[in-house]
Design an enzyme around this catalytic site. Structure first.
Site, mmCIF file in Angstrom:
data_model
loop_
_atom_site.group_PDB
_atom_site.id
_atom_site.type_symbol
_atom_site.label_atom_id
_atom_site.label_comp_id
_atom_site.label_asym_id
_atom_site.label_seq_id
_atom_site.Cartn_x
_atom_site.Cartn_y
_atom_site.Cartn_z
ATOM 1 N N TYR A 158 -72.771 35.524 28.302
ATOM 2 C CA TYR A 158 -73.232 35.960 26.969
ATOM 3 C C TYR A 158 -72.104 35.753 25.944
ATOM 4 O O TYR A 158 -72.343 35.499 24.771
ATOM 5 C CB TYR A 158 -73.719 37.411 27.012
ATOM 6 C CG TYR A 158 -74.651 37.762 25.865
ATOM 7 C CD1 TYR A 158 -75.843 37.070 25.668
ATOM 8 C CD2 TYR A 158 -74.340 38.794 24.987
ATOM 9 C CE1 TYR A 158 -76.700 37.393 24.628
ATOM 10 C CE2 TYR A 158 -75.198 39.132 23.939
ATOM 11 C CZ TYR A 158 -76.366 38.422 23.762
ATOM 12 O OH TYR A 158 -77.210 38.749 22.723
ATOM 13 N N LYS A 165 -73.029 40.919 18.952
ATOM 14 C CA LYS A 165 -73.897 42.103 19.104
ATOM 15 C C LYS A 165 -73.095 43.399 18.943
ATOM 16 O O LYS A 165 -73.625 44.390 18.412
ATOM 17 C CB LYS A 165 -74.629 42.075 20.448
ATOM 18 C CG LYS A 165 -75.684 40.985 20.582
ATOM 19 C CD LYS A 165 -76.757 41.059 19.515
ATOM 20 C CE LYS A 165 -77.945 40.154 19.837
ATOM 21 N NZ LYS A 165 -78.887 40.036 18.693
HETATM 22 P P1 NAD Z 1 -86.410 33.524 19.459
HETATM 23 O O1 NAD Z 1 -85.789 32.177 19.669
HETATM 24 O O2 NAD Z 1 -87.872 33.617 19.529
HETATM 25 O O3 NAD Z 1 -85.928 34.154 18.072
HETATM 26 C C1 NAD Z 1 -84.694 33.857 17.494
HETATM 27 C C2 NAD Z 1 -84.969 33.612 16.025
HETATM 28 O O4 NAD Z 1 -83.769 33.447 15.291
HETATM 29 C C3 NAD Z 1 -85.823 32.360 15.770
HETATM 30 O O5 NAD Z 1 -87.019 32.706 15.130
HETATM 31 C C4 NAD Z 1 -84.932 31.523 14.871
HETATM 32 O O6 NAD Z 1 -85.671 30.808 13.892
HETATM 33 C C5 NAD Z 1 -84.083 32.603 14.222
HETATM 34 N N1 NAD Z 1 -82.878 32.067 13.583
HETATM 35 C C6 NAD Z 1 -81.842 31.408 14.164
HETATM 36 N N2 NAD Z 1 -80.957 31.037 13.225
HETATM 37 C C7 NAD Z 1 -81.435 31.480 12.024
HETATM 38 C C8 NAD Z 1 -80.980 31.389 10.676
HETATM 39 N N3 NAD Z 1 -79.849 30.750 10.351
HETATM 40 N N4 NAD Z 1 -81.734 31.968 9.700
HETATM 41 C C9 NAD Z 1 -82.897 32.599 10.000
HETATM 42 N N5 NAD Z 1 -83.378 32.705 11.251
HETATM 43 C C10 NAD Z 1 -82.654 32.143 12.250
HETATM 44 O O7 NAD Z 1 -85.702 34.478 20.533
HETATM 45 P P2 NAD Z 1 -85.771 36.065 20.777
HETATM 46 O O8 NAD Z 1 -85.310 36.246 22.149
HETATM 47 O O9 NAD Z 1 -87.064 36.598 20.351
HETATM 48 O O10 NAD Z 1 -84.611 36.606 19.809
HETATM 49 C C11 NAD Z 1 -84.819 37.555 18.785
HETATM 50 C C12 NAD Z 1 -83.724 38.616 18.785
HETATM 51 O O11 NAD Z 1 -83.832 39.385 19.972
HETATM 52 C C13 NAD Z 1 -82.307 38.080 18.750
HETATM 53 O O12 NAD Z 1 -81.497 38.914 17.926
HETATM 54 C C14 NAD Z 1 -81.858 38.244 20.178
HETATM 55 O O13 NAD Z 1 -80.459 38.356 20.292
HETATM 56 C C15 NAD Z 1 -82.555 39.522 20.523
HETATM 57 N N6 NAD Z 1 -82.676 39.838 21.956
HETATM 58 C C16 NAD Z 1 -83.279 38.956 22.800
HETATM 59 C C17 NAD Z 1 -83.396 39.270 24.155
HETATM 60 C C18 NAD Z 1 -84.036 38.308 25.113
HETATM 61 O O14 NAD Z 1 -83.804 38.415 26.319
HETATM 62 N N7 NAD Z 1 -84.872 37.376 24.674
HETATM 63 C C19 NAD Z 1 -82.907 40.485 24.625
HETATM 64 C C20 NAD Z 1 -82.300 41.376 23.726
HETATM 65 C C21 NAD Z 1 -82.192 41.040 22.388
HETATM 66 O O1 0WE Z 2 -79.462 37.215 22.372
HETATM 67 C C1 0WE Z 2 -79.952 36.520 23.225
HETATM 68 C C2 0WE Z 2 -80.072 35.012 23.024
HETATM 69 C C3 0WE Z 2 -79.116 34.529 21.972
HETATM 70 C C4 0WE Z 2 -78.972 33.044 21.797
HETATM 71 C C5 0WE Z 2 -79.490 32.078 22.639
HETATM 72 C C6 0WE Z 2 -79.270 30.736 22.363
HETATM 73 C C7 0WE Z 2 -79.744 29.633 23.255
HETATM 74 C C8 0WE Z 2 -79.867 28.295 22.553
HETATM 75 C C9 0WE Z 2 -78.237 32.656 20.715
HETATM 76 N N1 0WE Z 2 -78.001 31.343 20.429
HETATM 77 C C10 0WE Z 2 -78.503 30.401 21.234
HETATM 78 N N2 0WE Z 2 -78.222 29.090 20.927
HETATM 79 C C11 0WE Z 2 -78.798 28.048 21.554
HETATM 80 O O2 0WE Z 2 -78.488 26.869 21.272
HETATM 81 N N3 0WE Z 2 -80.368 37.092 24.412
HETATM 82 C C12 0WE Z 2 -80.158 38.506 24.608
HETATM 83 C C13 0WE Z 2 -80.961 36.332 25.519
HETATM 84 C C14 0WE Z 2 -79.838 35.980 26.454
HETATM 85 O O3 0WE Z 2 -78.988 34.975 26.155
HETATM 86 C C15 0WE Z 2 -78.037 34.946 27.164
HETATM 87 C C16 0WE Z 2 -78.300 35.947 28.095
HETATM 88 C C17 0WE Z 2 -79.457 36.629 27.635
HETATM 89 C C18 0WE Z 2 -80.108 37.802 28.284
HETATM 90 C C19 0WE Z 2 -76.945 34.093 27.303
HETATM 91 C C20 0WE Z 2 -76.120 34.246 28.424
HETATM 92 C C21 0WE Z 2 -76.371 35.249 29.339
HETATM 93 C C22 0WE Z 2 -77.469 36.106 29.194
#
Ligand code: NAD
Ligand code: 0WE
Length: 258
Positions: A158, A165
Site C-alpha cells: 500500500y 491515507k
Molecule cells: P474507483 O477506481 O472506483 O474510484 C476511484 C476514483 O478516483 C475514480 O472515480 C477516479 O475517477 C477518481 N479519481 C482519481 N484521480 C482523480 C482526480 N485527479 N480528480 C478526480 N477524481 C479522481 O475505486 P474505489 O475503490 O471505489 O475508490 C474510492 C475510494 O475508496 C478511494 O479513496 C479509495 O482509497 C477508497 N477505498 C477503497 C477500498 C477498496 O478496497 N476498493 C478500500 C478502502 C478505501
Molecule cells: O485505496 C485503495 C486503492 C488506491 C489506488 C489504487 C491504484 C491502482 C491503479 C490508488 N492509485 C492507484 N493507481 C493505479 O494506477 N485501496 C484501499 C485498494 C487497495 O489498493 C492496494 C491495496 C488495497 C486494499 C494497494 C496495495 C495493497 C493493498
C-alpha cells in the site's frame, strides 16, 4: 428514520458500477437525496459517457467534470453548484490516486513526484473540496471521505497510499474542528478491501480479500452497498452528534491482532 429528502448531495469518485462512490450514490438516492455527480474527465470523453449512462437512473440534477488536480475546474464545478442549487448539504469524497509503480516494491523507492501526486490527489483534495463546499453549506452539512487501514497500519504494497491515507484521516479531524461551529460534520469510513477499478489494478488484491474472508469476525468482506448505508447514516440526522471520526466498515477485521 434515515431520511435525506430535500438534501443536496454532491458525490465524487464514480468511475463505474464497482466504484464505492456508486454504492454510496445509490443509498443516498434511496434515502431521498437530490444528487449531483462529478467525474474525472478524459480526453476522449468516454469516461463521461459511461458514468452518465450509469447514473442516469438516479436522475442527478447536476453532472460535472471535476479533476481535483485542476483548480479552475474545481472552482467552475462549485460555481455551477452555487448557481443551480444555492445550497449543499452533503459532500462525498471518494477518490484516490498514486502511480502504479509506487504501489509495489520498496516503499522508500517512492520519488518526490510520486509522493506529491499521491498526497495531492488523495489527501489535499479533501481540504480543497471542503473549502469550496463550506460557504455553500449554509444549513450545516456532512462531509464523508473514504480511507483504508493502510493509513494506520503497514499493509504490504500500500506504501505511499498509506501515508496519503494517514494525512487524509488527520484532515478529517482538523476539518471537523474548523467546520463544527458551522454545524458541518466531517467523518471518514475505513472500508475493508473491495474489488473495484482501483483495487483490481493492484497485484495480489484477491489474496488480500481471501485473507480477510478467513480472519475477519464476519468471515467475509464488505460490499459497496454496506459502505453506502454507513455513508447515508453519516450524512443523516441519525449521526448528528458524530464528527471527526473514522468508522470501520470492514467486517470487523481491524480489531484482530492474530
Ligand atoms: P474507483 O477506481 O472506483 O474510484 C476511484 C476514483 O478516483 C475514480 O472515480 C477516479 O475517477 C477518481 N479519481 C482519481 N484521480 C482523480 C482526480 N485527479 N480528480 C478526480 N477524481 C479522481 O475505486 P474505489 O475503490 O471505489 O475508490 C474510492 C475510494 O475508496 C478511494 O479513496 C479509495 O482509497 C477508497 N477505498 C477503497 C477500498 C477498496 O478496497 N476498493 C478500500 C478502502 C478505501
Ligand atoms: O485505496 C485503495 C486503492 C488506491 C489506488 C489504487 C491504484 C491502482 C491503479 C490508488 N492509485 C492507484 N493507481 C493505479 O494506477 N485501496 C484501499 C485498494 C487497495 O489498493 C492496494 C491495496 C488495497 C486494499 C494497494 C496495495 C495493497 C493493498
Amino acid at each position: 428514520m434515515l431520511n435525506l429528502t430535500g438534501k443536496n448531495a454532491l458525490v465524487t469518485g464514480i468511475a463505474n458500477n464497482r466504484s464505492i462512490a456508486w454504492g454510496i450514490a445509490q443509498q443516498l438516492h434511496a434515502a431521498g437525496a437530490n444528487l449531483g455527480v462529478t467525474y474525472l474527465p478524459d480526453d476522449k470523453g468516454r469516461f463521461e459517457k459511461k458514468v452518465a449512462e450509469l447514473v442516469e437512473p438516479l436522475q442527478p440534477s447536476l453532472f460535472l467534470p471535476c479533476d481535483v488536480q485542476n483548480d479552475a475546474q474545481v472552482e467552475e464545478a462549485f460555481a455551477t453548484v452555487r448557481d443551480k442549487w444555492g445550497r449543499v448539504d452533503i459532500l462525498i469524497h471518494c477518490l484516490a490516486f498514486a502511480n502504479k509503480e509506487d504501489l509495489s516494491g520498496d516503499f522508500s523507492n517512492v520519488s518526490r513526484e510520486g509522493f506529491n501526486l499521491a498526497l495531492d490527489v488523495s489527501a489535499y483534495s479533501l481540504i480543497q473540496l471542503a473549502r469550496a463546499a463550506k460557504p455553500l453549506m449554509t444549513a450545516g452539512g456532512a462531509i464523508v471521505t473514504l480511507t483504508y487501514l493502510g493509513g494506520v497500519r503497514v499493509v504490504p504494497n500500500y506504501n505511499v497510499m498509506g501515508i496519503a491515507k494517514a494525512a487524509l484521516e488527520m484532515n478529517v479531524k482538523y476539518l471537523a474542528a474548523e467546520l463544527g461551529p458551522a454545524n458541518i460534520r466531517v467523518n471518514g469510513i475505513s472500508a475493508g478491501p473491495i474489488r473495484t477499478l482501483a483495487s483490481s489494478a493492484v497485484g495480489g488484491i484477491l489474496d488480500m480479500i481471501h485473507h480477510v474472508e478467513q480472519v475477519a469476525p464476519l468471515r467475509r468482506t464488505v460490499t459497496q452497498t454496506e459502505v453506502g448505508n454507513v455513508a447515508a447514516f453519516l450524512c443523516s440526522d441519525l449521526s448528528s452528534g458524530v464528527t471527526g471520526q473514522i468508522l470501520y466498515v470492514d467486517a470487523g477485521y481491524e480489531i484482530m491482532g492474530m
